[in-house]
Design a protein around this motif. Structure first.
Motif, PDB file in Angstrom:
ATOM      1  N   VAL A 156       2.545  14.795  -9.613  1.00 52.77           N
ATOM      2  CA  VAL A 156       1.232  14.705 -10.259  1.00 52.77           C
ATOM      3  C   VAL A 156       0.565  13.363  -9.984  1.00 52.77           C
ATOM      4  CG1 VAL A 156       0.022  14.768 -12.484  1.00 52.77           C
ATOM      5  CG2 VAL A 156       1.917  16.343 -12.054  1.00 52.77           C
ATOM      6  N   VAL A 157       1.331  12.287  -9.938  1.00 56.71           N
ATOM      7  CA  VAL A 157       0.766  10.958  -9.687  1.00 56.71           C
ATOM      8  C   VAL A 157       1.366  10.340  -8.440  1.00 56.71           C
ATOM      9  CG1 VAL A 157       0.334  10.591 -12.141  1.00 56.71           C
ATOM     10  CG2 VAL A 157       2.437   9.701 -11.123  1.00 56.71           C
ATOM     11  N   ASP A 158       0.589   9.475  -7.830  1.00 52.54           N
ATOM     12  CA  ASP A 158       0.982   8.738  -6.621  1.00 52.54           C
ATOM     13  C   ASP A 158       1.633   7.429  -7.056  1.00 52.54           C
ATOM     14  OD1 ASP A 158       1.196   7.373  -4.240  1.00 52.54           O
ATOM     15  OD2 ASP A 158      -0.954   7.329  -3.809  1.00 52.54           O
ATOM     16  N   TRP A 159       2.945   7.482  -7.309  1.00 52.79           N
ATOM     17  CA  TRP A 159       3.625   6.298  -7.850  1.00 52.79           C
ATOM     18  C   TRP A 159       3.667   5.150  -6.850  1.00 52.79           C
ATOM     19  CZ3 TRP A 159       7.737   4.447  -5.156  1.00 52.79           C
ATOM     20  CH2 TRP A 159       8.410   5.336  -4.307  1.00 52.79           C
ATOM     21  N   ARG A 160       3.836   5.437  -5.568  1.00 52.67           N
ATOM     22  CA  ARG A 160       4.064   4.366  -4.593  1.00 52.67           C
ATOM     23  C   ARG A 160       2.832   3.486  -4.434  1.00 52.67           C
ATOM     24  NH1 ARG A 160       4.341   3.552   1.253  1.00 52.67           N
ATOM     25  NH2 ARG A 160       6.291   2.491   1.817  1.00 52.67           N
ATOM     26  N   SER A 161       1.658   4.104  -4.289  1.00 50.41           N
ATOM     27  CA  SER A 161       0.438   3.311  -4.151  1.00 50.41           C
ATOM     28  C   SER A 161       0.131   2.543  -5.427  1.00 50.41           C
ATOM     29  CB  SER A 161      -0.746   4.221  -3.799  1.00 50.41           C
ATOM     30  OG  SER A 161      -0.558   4.836  -2.546  1.00 50.41           O
ATOM     31  N   GLY A 162       0.369   3.189  -6.581  1.00 53.16           N
ATOM     32  CA  GLY A 162       0.068   2.535  -7.844  1.00 53.16           C
ATOM     33  C   GLY A 162       0.953   1.336  -8.111  1.00 53.16           C
ATOM     34  N   VAL A 163       2.244   1.479  -7.875  1.00 55.41           N
ATOM     35  CA  VAL A 163       3.139   0.351  -8.103  1.00 55.41           C
ATOM     36  C   VAL A 163       2.850  -0.762  -7.095  1.00 55.41           C
ATOM     37  CG1 VAL A 163       5.548  -0.396  -8.188  1.00 55.41           C
ATOM     38  CG2 VAL A 163       4.905   1.809  -9.155  1.00 55.41           C
ATOM     39  N   ALA A 164       2.533  -0.406  -5.859  1.00 52.94           N
ATOM     40  CA  ALA A 164       2.195  -1.423  -4.864  1.00 52.94           C
ATOM     41  C   ALA A 164       0.946  -2.201  -5.274  1.00 52.94           C
ATOM     42  CB  ALA A 164       1.991  -0.768  -3.503  1.00 52.94           C
ATOM     43  N   ARG A 165      -0.050  -1.507  -5.773  1.00 50.01           N
ATOM     44  CA  ARG A 165      -1.283  -2.175  -6.230  1.00 50.01           C
ATOM     45  C   ARG A 165      -0.971  -3.186  -7.334  1.00 50.01           C
ATOM     46  NH1 ARG A 165      -3.717   2.097  -8.616  1.00 50.01           N
ATOM     47  NH2 ARG A 165      -2.673   1.492 -10.544  1.00 50.01           N
ATOM     48  N   GLU A 166      -0.122  -2.799  -8.263  1.00 51.42           N
ATOM     49  CA  GLU A 166       0.225  -3.670  -9.381  1.00 51.42           C
ATOM     50  C   GLU A 166       1.143  -4.812  -8.957  1.00 51.42           C
ATOM     51  OE1 GLU A 166      -0.848  -3.370 -12.608  1.00 51.42           O
ATOM     52  OE2 GLU A 166      -2.143  -1.697 -12.050  1.00 51.42           O
ATOM     53  N   ALA A 167       2.002  -4.562  -7.968  1.00 53.13           N
ATOM     54  CA  ALA A 167       2.986  -5.568  -7.551  1.00 53.13           C
ATOM     55  C   ALA A 167       2.385  -6.633  -6.637  1.00 53.13           C
ATOM     56  CB  ALA A 167       4.163  -4.889  -6.843  1.00 53.13           C
ATOM     57  N   GLN A 168       1.302  -6.299  -5.936  1.00 59.10           N
ATOM     58  CA  GLN A 168       0.782  -7.242  -4.943  1.00 59.10           C
ATOM     59  C   GLN A 168       0.394  -8.596  -5.538  1.00 59.10           C
ATOM     60  OE1 GLN A 168       0.423  -6.571  -1.240  1.00 59.10           O
ATOM     61  NE2 GLN A 168       0.766  -8.726  -1.747  1.00 59.10           N
ATOM     62  N   PRO A 169      -0.337  -8.677  -6.651  1.00 57.48           N
ATOM     63  CA  PRO A 169      -0.655  -9.995  -7.211  1.00 57.48           C
ATOM     64  C   PRO A 169       0.592 -10.781  -7.618  1.00 57.48           C
ATOM     65  CG  PRO A 169      -2.083  -8.316  -8.156  1.00 57.48           C
ATOM     66  CD  PRO A 169      -1.021  -7.593  -7.405  1.00 57.48           C
ATOM     67  N   ASP A 216       6.616  -8.000   2.210  1.00 53.04           N
ATOM     68  CA  ASP A 216       5.785  -6.804   2.301  1.00 53.04           C
ATOM     69  C   ASP A 216       5.888  -6.005   1.006  1.00 53.04           C
ATOM     70  OD1 ASP A 216       5.843  -3.618   3.168  1.00 53.04           O
ATOM     71  OD2 ASP A 216       4.268  -4.789   4.155  1.00 53.04           O
ATOM     72  N   VAL A 217       4.750  -5.672   0.433  1.00 59.62           N
ATOM     73  CA  VAL A 217       4.761  -5.014  -0.867  1.00 59.62           C
ATOM     74  C   VAL A 217       5.419  -3.642  -0.808  1.00 59.62           C
ATOM     75  CG1 VAL A 217       2.457  -3.983  -0.639  1.00 59.62           C
ATOM     76  CG2 VAL A 217       3.364  -4.535  -2.919  1.00 59.62           C
ATOM     77  N   SER A 218       5.261  -2.938   0.304  1.00 59.09           N
ATOM     78  CA  SER A 218       5.893  -1.620   0.413  1.00 59.09           C
ATOM     79  C   SER A 218       7.407  -1.730   0.412  1.00 59.09           C
ATOM     80  CB  SER A 218       5.422  -0.911   1.687  1.00 59.09           C
ATOM     81  OG  SER A 218       4.035  -0.653   1.633  1.00 59.09           O
ATOM     82  N   GLU A 219       7.913  -2.759   1.075  1.00 57.37           N
ATOM     83  CA  GLU A 219       9.361  -2.979   1.082  1.00 57.37           C
ATOM     84  C   GLU A 219       9.869  -3.245  -0.330  1.00 57.37           C
ATOM     85  OE1 GLU A 219      12.688  -5.930   3.213  1.00 57.37           O
ATOM     86  OE2 GLU A 219      10.542  -6.162   3.647  1.00 57.37           O
ATOM     87  N   PHE A 220       9.104  -4.025  -1.078  1.00 59.55           N
ATOM     88  CA  PHE A 220       9.484  -4.345  -2.450  1.00 59.55           C
ATOM     89  C   PHE A 220       9.464  -3.089  -3.327  1.00 59.55           C
ATOM     90  CE2 PHE A 220       8.248  -5.535  -6.796  1.00 59.55           C
ATOM     91  CZ  PHE A 220       9.208  -6.492  -7.098  1.00 59.55           C
ATOM     92  N   VAL A 221       8.402  -2.315  -3.228  1.00 56.78           N
ATOM     93  CA  VAL A 221       8.263  -1.110  -4.053  1.00 56.78           C
ATOM     94  C   VAL A 221       9.359  -0.094  -3.721  1.00 56.78           C
ATOM     95  CG1 VAL A 221       6.784   0.886  -4.497  1.00 56.78           C
ATOM     96  CG2 VAL A 221       5.813  -1.414  -4.474  1.00 56.78           C
ATOM     97  N   ASP A 222       9.624   0.092  -2.437  1.00 54.67           N
ATOM     98  CA  ASP A 222      10.655   1.056  -2.048  1.00 54.67           C
ATOM     99  C   ASP A 222      12.037   0.609  -2.523  1.00 54.67           C
ATOM    100  OD1 ASP A 222       8.740   2.650  -0.859  1.00 54.67           O
ATOM    101  OD2 ASP A 222       9.092   1.871   1.162  1.00 54.67           O
ATOM    102  N   ALA A 227       3.729  -1.519 -14.533  1.00 54.60           N
ATOM    103  CA  ALA A 227       3.045  -0.887 -13.397  1.00 54.60           C
ATOM    104  C   ALA A 227       3.215   0.627 -13.430  1.00 54.60           C
ATOM    105  CB  ALA A 227       3.593  -1.448 -12.081  1.00 54.60           C
ATOM    106  N   TRP A 228       4.376   1.091 -13.856  1.00 56.07           N
ATOM    107  CA  TRP A 228       4.654   2.528 -13.893  1.00 56.07           C
ATOM    108  C   TRP A 228       3.799   3.246 -14.937  1.00 56.07           C
ATOM    109  CZ3 TRP A 228       7.685   4.505 -10.113  1.00 56.07           C
ATOM    110  CH2 TRP A 228       8.470   3.589  -9.400  1.00 56.07           C
TER     111      TRP A 228
END
Length: 244
Positions: free
Chosen positions: A22-35, A45-51, A105-106
Motif C-alpha cells: 500500500v505504501v512506498d516504504w523505501r522512497s519514504g524512509v530515504a526522504r526522511e533519512a537524507q537530512p 548513499d541513502v539507498s544503501e543505508f535504507v536497505d 520515518a516509518w
C-alpha cells in the motif's frame, strides 16, 4: 444460503499488507533519512543505508516468532535495528532525540499512486483494513498522512504475533467474525500470501516491481495461482465490480 449474485466470490473483507503493498516504504524512509545522513555521514548513499535498515526487519521479527523473545511492537524493533545500522556504518555522533526522530520515518510513508482511490472503491462494498506487522500507532499515522480509508486497524499488535505466523491470519478472520475464506489478504509478497492460504484465506497478489528499488529481483510475479493477480489496486477493484 445461496451465492450472492452481486458478490460471487463470497469475500466479505479485504486486509492489506502495508509496507510495499500500500505504501512506498523505501522512497519514504530515504526522504526522511537524507537530512540525517547529510549531518552525520554525507558520503553514505541513502539507498544503501535504507536497505541495510530494512534487512534487519525479518531477523528481528524472527526472534519474536521463534519464541526467543516476547512480543514487542515494530516501533521498538525498528529503533533497535536503526542503532545496529548506525553502528555498522560507524555513525556515532547522533543524539538520542535525533535517533528517535529518524525512527519515526516509518510513520511518514506515502501511498503508492493507485492506493487511496482504489481503497475508497473497495470500501464501498467490503470491509477493508491493514494486516501489517506495523503496530497500531504506526498504521494510524500512515493512514492519517496518506488518507487511507481503513474501517479498522488490524495486524500484528492486535494478535501480538508477527506474520507469517498462522494465527495472525486466522485470528484476524475471527476478529471480523467471518470464515477464513471470506477474508482476502492483498499483498505484493508471495510468502505472505502462501501463509494466508495455508489457513484458508483468499489471496490477491499485486505487483510492486520497484518496492526494493530499480534492481528488485523478488516478487516480480505471482509464484502461485492466487485468487487474484493484478498490476495495481484499481485492477483489483475493477475485477470485484467496484465502481469508480
Amino acid at each position: 444460503m445461496g451465492i450472492d449474485p452481486t458478490n460471487p466470490t463470497g469475500i466479505k473483507a479485504f486486509v492489506f499488507d502495508v509496507f510495499g503493498t500500500v505504501v512506498d516504504w523505501r522512497s519514504g524512509v530515504a526522504r526522511e533519512a537524507q537530512p540525517f545522513l547529510n549531518r552525520h555521514a554525507p558520503d553514505l548513499d541513502v539507498s544503501e543505508f535504507v536497505d541495510a535498515w530494512r534487512r534487519e526487519y525479518s531477523p528481528a521479527m524472527e526472534e519474536v516468532r521463534s519464541g526467543r523473545r516476547p512480543y514487542v511492537r515494530l516501533d521498538v524493533l525498528h529503533r533497535e535495528n536503526l542503532v545496529k545500522v548506525l553502528a555498522h556504518f560507524g555513525i556515532a555522533g547522533a543524539c538520542e532525540p535525533e535517533i528517535d526522530e529518524l525512527n519515526l520515518a516509518w510513520h511518514r510513508l506515502d501511498p503508492w499512486p493507485d492506493a487511496v482511490d482504489a481503497l475508497h472503491r473497495l470500501k464501498r462494498r467490503f470491509i477493508i483494513a491493514p494486516l501489517s506487522n506495523g503496530n497500531i500507532r504506526l498504521m494510524v499515522d500512515i493512514a492519517k498522512r496518506g488518507g487511507l480509508p481503513w474501517d479498522a486497524v488490524l495486524g500484528a499488535e492486535v494478535v501480538r504475533a508477527y506474520k507469517p505466523s498462522p494465527r495472525v491470519y486466522s485470528e484476524t478472520a475471527e476478529i471480523l467474525a467471518i470464515a477464513p475464506r471470506e477474508l482476502c489478504l492483498v499483498a505484493a509478497h508471495n510468502n505472505d500470501l502462501a501463509a494466508a492460504r495455508r489457513v484458508g484465506l483468499s489471496t490477491a497478489f499485486v505487483r510492486r516491481p520497484t518496492e526494493h528499488g530499480p534492481h528488485q529481483t523478488s516478487d516480480l510475479k505471482a509464484d502461485e495461482a492466487w485468487d487474484f493477480v493484478v498490476d495495481d489496486l484499481h485492477e483489483l477493484a475493477t475485477q470485484l465490480g467496484c465502481a469508480r
